[in-house]
Design a protein around this motif. Structure first.
Motif, PDB file in Angstrom:
ATOM      1  N   ALA A 217       5.247  60.192  67.710  1.00 22.92           N
ATOM      2  CA  ALA A 217       5.870  61.430  68.203  1.00 22.92           C
ATOM      3  C   ALA A 217       7.386  61.291  68.352  1.00 22.92           C
ATOM      4  N   ARG A 218       8.030  60.498  67.501  1.00 23.79           N
ATOM      5  CA  ARG A 218       9.485  60.302  67.541  1.00 23.79           C
ATOM      6  C   ARG A 218      10.131  61.232  66.505  1.00 23.79           C
ATOM      7  N   PHE A 219       9.934  62.517  66.710  1.00 22.38           N
ATOM      8  CA  PHE A 219      10.266  63.512  65.695  1.00 22.38           C
ATOM      9  C   PHE A 219      11.764  63.625  65.437  1.00 22.38           C
ATOM     10  N   ASP A 220      12.576  63.638  66.480  1.00 23.24           N
ATOM     11  CA  ASP A 220      14.032  63.719  66.286  1.00 23.24           C
ATOM     12  C   ASP A 220      14.538  62.570  65.426  1.00 23.24           C
ATOM     13  N   GLU A 221      14.033  61.372  65.706  1.00 20.26           N
ATOM     14  CA  GLU A 221      14.490  60.187  64.967  1.00 20.26           C
ATOM     15  C   GLU A 221      14.092  60.265  63.497  1.00 20.26           C
ATOM     16  N   VAL A 222      12.866  60.731  63.246  1.00 21.01           N
ATOM     17  CA  VAL A 222      12.413  60.828  61.856  1.00 21.01           C
ATOM     18  C   VAL A 222      13.263  61.833  61.086  1.00 21.01           C
ATOM     19  N   GLU A 223      13.517  62.976  61.683  1.00 25.03           N
ATOM     20  CA  GLU A 223      14.309  63.985  60.994  1.00 25.03           C
ATOM     21  C   GLU A 223      15.718  63.465  60.696  1.00 25.03           C
ATOM     22  N   ALA A 224      16.345  62.843  61.699  1.00 23.66           N
ATOM     23  CA  ALA A 224      17.702  62.317  61.500  1.00 23.66           C
ATOM     24  C   ALA A 224      17.720  61.227  60.427  1.00 23.66           C
ATOM     25  N   LEU A 225      16.744  60.323  60.478  1.00 26.17           N
ATOM     26  CA  LEU A 225      16.654  59.239  59.501  1.00 26.17           C
ATOM     27  C   LEU A 225      16.501  59.781  58.088  1.00 26.17           C
ATOM     28  N   CYS A 226      15.590  60.737  57.919  1.00 30.99           N
ATOM     29  CA  CYS A 226      15.290  61.241  56.580  1.00 30.99           C
ATOM     30  C   CYS A 226      16.407  62.125  56.021  1.00 30.99           C
ATOM     31  N   VAL A 227      17.040  62.911  56.876  1.00 29.64           N
ATOM     32  CA  VAL A 227      18.157  63.745  56.409  1.00 29.64           C
ATOM     33  C   VAL A 227      19.316  62.860  55.954  1.00 29.64           C
ATOM     34  N   ASP A 231      20.709  62.630  52.089  1.00 28.02           N
ATOM     35  CA  ASP A 231      22.115  62.860  51.744  1.00 28.02           C
ATOM     36  C   ASP A 231      22.636  61.757  50.827  1.00 28.02           C
ATOM     37  N   GLU A 232      22.178  60.522  51.073  1.00 27.04           N
ATOM     38  CA  GLU A 232      22.611  59.393  50.246  1.00 27.04           C
ATOM     39  C   GLU A 232      21.970  59.429  48.860  1.00 27.04           C
ATOM     40  N   LEU A 233      20.725  59.925  48.803  1.00 22.07           N
ATOM     41  CA  LEU A 233      19.968  59.890  47.552  1.00 22.07           C
ATOM     42  C   LEU A 233      20.175  61.114  46.666  1.00 22.07           C
ATOM     43  N   GLU A 234      20.698  62.211  47.225  1.00 22.08           N
ATOM     44  CA  GLU A 234      20.723  63.490  46.514  1.00 22.08           C
ATOM     45  C   GLU A 234      21.407  63.377  45.152  1.00 22.08           C
ATOM     46  N   PRO A 235      20.703  63.732  44.084  1.00 21.72           N
ATOM     47  CA  PRO A 235      21.313  63.686  42.746  1.00 21.72           C
ATOM     48  C   PRO A 235      22.372  64.791  42.608  1.00 21.72           C
ATOM     49  N   SER A 236      23.385  64.535  41.820  1.00 22.42           N
ATOM     50  CA  SER A 236      24.427  65.546  41.618  1.00 22.42           C
ATOM     51  C   SER A 236      23.865  66.746  40.847  1.00 22.42           C
ATOM     52  N   LYS A 237      22.952  66.481  39.895  1.00 29.25           N
ATOM     53  CA  LYS A 237      22.282  67.554  39.150  1.00 29.25           C
ATOM     54  C   LYS A 237      20.809  67.195  39.007  1.00 29.25           C
ATOM     55  N   TRP A 249      14.139  61.367  46.463  1.00 30.08           N
ATOM     56  CA  TRP A 249      14.862  62.367  47.259  1.00 30.08           C
ATOM     57  C   TRP A 249      13.888  63.411  47.822  1.00 30.08           C
ATOM     58  N   GLY A 250      13.017  63.918  46.965  1.00 29.46           N
ATOM     59  CA  GLY A 250      12.057  64.926  47.414  1.00 29.46           C
ATOM     60  C   GLY A 250      11.079  64.390  48.433  1.00 29.46           C
ATOM     61  N   TYR A 251      10.641  63.166  48.243  1.00 32.61           N
ATOM     62  CA  TYR A 251       9.684  62.537  49.165  1.00 32.61           C
ATOM     63  C   TYR A 251      10.275  62.414  50.567  1.00 32.61           C
ATOM     64  N   ILE A 252      11.536  61.991  50.656  1.00 32.18           N
ATOM     65  CA  ILE A 252      12.195  61.847  51.952  1.00 32.18           C
ATOM     66  C   ILE A 252      12.367  63.203  52.629  1.00 32.18           C
ATOM     67  N   LEU A 253      12.707  64.228  51.858  1.00 30.54           N
ATOM     68  CA  LEU A 253      12.857  65.570  52.427  1.00 30.54           C
ATOM     69  C   LEU A 253      11.514  66.123  52.902  1.00 30.54           C
ATOM     70  N   MET A 254      10.466  65.776  52.207  1.00 28.83           N
ATOM     71  CA  MET A 254       9.129  66.184  52.621  1.00 28.83           C
ATOM     72  C   MET A 254       8.798  65.593  53.991  1.00 28.83           C
ATOM     73  N   ARG A 255       9.189  64.342  54.203  1.00 25.64           N
ATOM     74  CA  ARG A 255       8.958  63.698  55.500  1.00 25.64           C
ATOM     75  C   ARG A 255       9.819  64.346  56.586  1.00 25.64           C
ATOM     76  N   ALA A 256      11.052  64.724  56.243  1.00 27.76           N
ATOM     77  CA  ALA A 256      11.907  65.429  57.209  1.00 27.76           C
ATOM     78  C   ALA A 256      11.289  66.755  57.611  1.00 27.76           C
ATOM     79  N   HIS A 267      12.378  76.678  61.124  1.00 20.79           N
ATOM     80  CA  HIS A 267      13.408  77.066  60.149  1.00 20.79           C
ATOM     81  C   HIS A 267      13.866  75.844  59.361  1.00 20.79           C
ATOM     82  N   GLU A 268      14.148  74.749  60.081  1.00 23.97           N
ATOM     83  CA  GLU A 268      14.592  73.524  59.406  1.00 23.97           C
ATOM     84  C   GLU A 268      13.474  72.955  58.538  1.00 23.97           C
TER      85      GLU A 268
END
Length: 407
Positions: A217-227, A231-237, A249-256, A267-268
């Motif tokens: 139940a450490r939800f804030d930490e997971v969201e911050a970690l994954c976001v 940001d580091e993994l996001e492809p330019s295109k 990149w998609g897998y990490i965002l899914m976890r966020a 919303h987030e």
């Protein structure tokens, strides 16, 4: 305002009164029994999904209900003895010169080590947890020996294989709810992946770490970690990037998205889920990625369904389930099983007891080891007993007995 050391019970009473709600009014708006509210306000605890519902009514995040307190003593230490070998492999003692790792006179054999990693991965995906528990300590120790004995490109490959072995062992530990032990393995896996510049394998370790933290139940930490990781993994295109990078990149965002949904941040959650869906659409189908993970439209769709279920929209969740029904077999067995359990939860929320029962009986037959380790399954079994008309059916009693409940 409540002080930091005020109990959850006192804080809930004060916030409920500030919102002008009685216990009955809060329970009615949250869609739960008034007994749950009374239990919390008397110092008891509740399921995380009930905290989520109460938080949504009161306008606070789910983590608002988390407080530091001394855990109750555990009287049965049998699990410690069973897990002793895994603990020794994952978390060896450390001296003045660092961790004391195993030594072996047997010559290293990278091909044999790679096949052993593949064998443990196959056992894990097939829910053969006894085999994973038996093989993973020796696998991790062998990986340590290979890393220490080899140099150059061979050592780099050994480090990757060690990261893989640690990640599989960490996932098993999370599956059996040994979360802290799993996090130790995943941190070492992450360190190995980063040391050889393997971002996809590193992302898999971070995502699995997020899974362990979600279960705590450490939800804030997971969201911050994954976001931050996304940001580091996001492809330019997206359309021109390597598919492995897009999948990570998609897998990490899914976890966020999963973390935000559980923390009353819909919303987030939808925003992160939308990005993950974009990544899946670029890939087009489920692909195997680093860490023996799979990512694609089916996996993302199942995650979105679960988020809707957490948001108390079981009808929407079931519609999403129907939309992806033909693709579900492309996901990993574990993901498919979680999806089935979510469908059972949605049906039960809609009081479709027979459909929920059918799914639970199917899981009991098809994935018994996995089902026994799911807290959600036990909650569902309790609710099935509560909702069953008159006397629980033989199937309800069978499920309850299988999961260690008293019918």
């Amino acid at each position: 305002m409540p002080t930091q050391d005020t109990s959850v019970a006192d804080r809930l009473i004060e916030l409920r009164r500030r919102r002008g709600l009685t216990q009955e009014g809060l329970a009615d708006q949250a869609g739960i029994s008034v007994g749950v509210i009374r239990k919390i306000e008397q110092g008891g605890t509740a399921r995380i999904e009930n905290y989520h519902r109460i938080g949504r009514v009161l306008g606070v995040r789910t983590v608002w209900f988390q407080t530091a307190e001394s855990p109750a003593p555990r009287l049965d230490d049998q699990r410690d003895a069973v897990l002793a070998d895994i603990r020794s492999a994952i978390n060896p003692p450390a001296g003045l010169r660092g961790r004391i790792l195993p030594d072996d006179d047997v010559p290293p054999n990278l091909g044999l080590l790679e096949r052993a990693v593949g064998a443990v991965a196959a056992h894990y995906q097939a829910d053969r947890y006894d085999d994973v528990a038996r093989m993973s300590p020796a696998l991790v120790r062998s990986a340590h020996v290979h890393v220490n004995a080899l140099e150059g490109l061979d050592r780099e490959k050994a480090v990757r294989l060690r990261a893989d072995a640690l990640q599989l062992t960490g996932r098993y530990c999370i599956q059996i709810r040994e979360h802290d032990l799993g996090i130790i393995a995943l941190r070492d896996s992450l360190s190995d992946a980063l040391s050889v510049g393997d971002q996809a394998l590193a992302a898999a370790a971070i995502g699995q770490q997020g899974w362990a933290l979600l279960r705590q139940a450490r939800f804030d930490e997971v969201e911050a970690l994954c976001v931050a990781t996304a940001d580091e993994l996001e492809p330019s295109k997206l359309t021109k990037a390597d598919k492995t990078t897009v999948a990570a990149w998609g897998y990490i965002l899914m976890r966020a998205a999963a973390a935000a949904a559980r923390n009353n941040r819909p919303h987030e959650a939808r925003e992160y889920q939308s990005f993950a869906r974009s990544a899946a659409e670029v890939i087009g189908t489920e692909i195997d990625s680093a860490g023996h993970m799979r990512f694609g439209p089916a996996t993302v769709g199942m995650n979105g369904m679960q988020n809707e279920l957490i948001g108390d929209r079981p009808d929407v969740a079931l519609q999403l389930a129907e939309d992806i029904r033909t693709r579900t077999t492309q996901a990993t067995p574990n993901t498919q099983q979680r999806y089935a359990l979510d469908r059972a939860s949605a049906h039960l929320k809609l009081r479709e007891v027979d459909k929920a029962t059918e799914i639970m009986m199917g899981l009991k037959q098809q994935a018994p080891s996995w089902l026994r380790n799911q807290a959600t399954a036990r909650y569902l079994a309790e609710d099935l007993l509560d909702q069953a008309k008159r006397m629980p059916s033989s199937e309800h009693r069978e499920i309850a007995a299988f999961l260690g409940l008293t019918a």
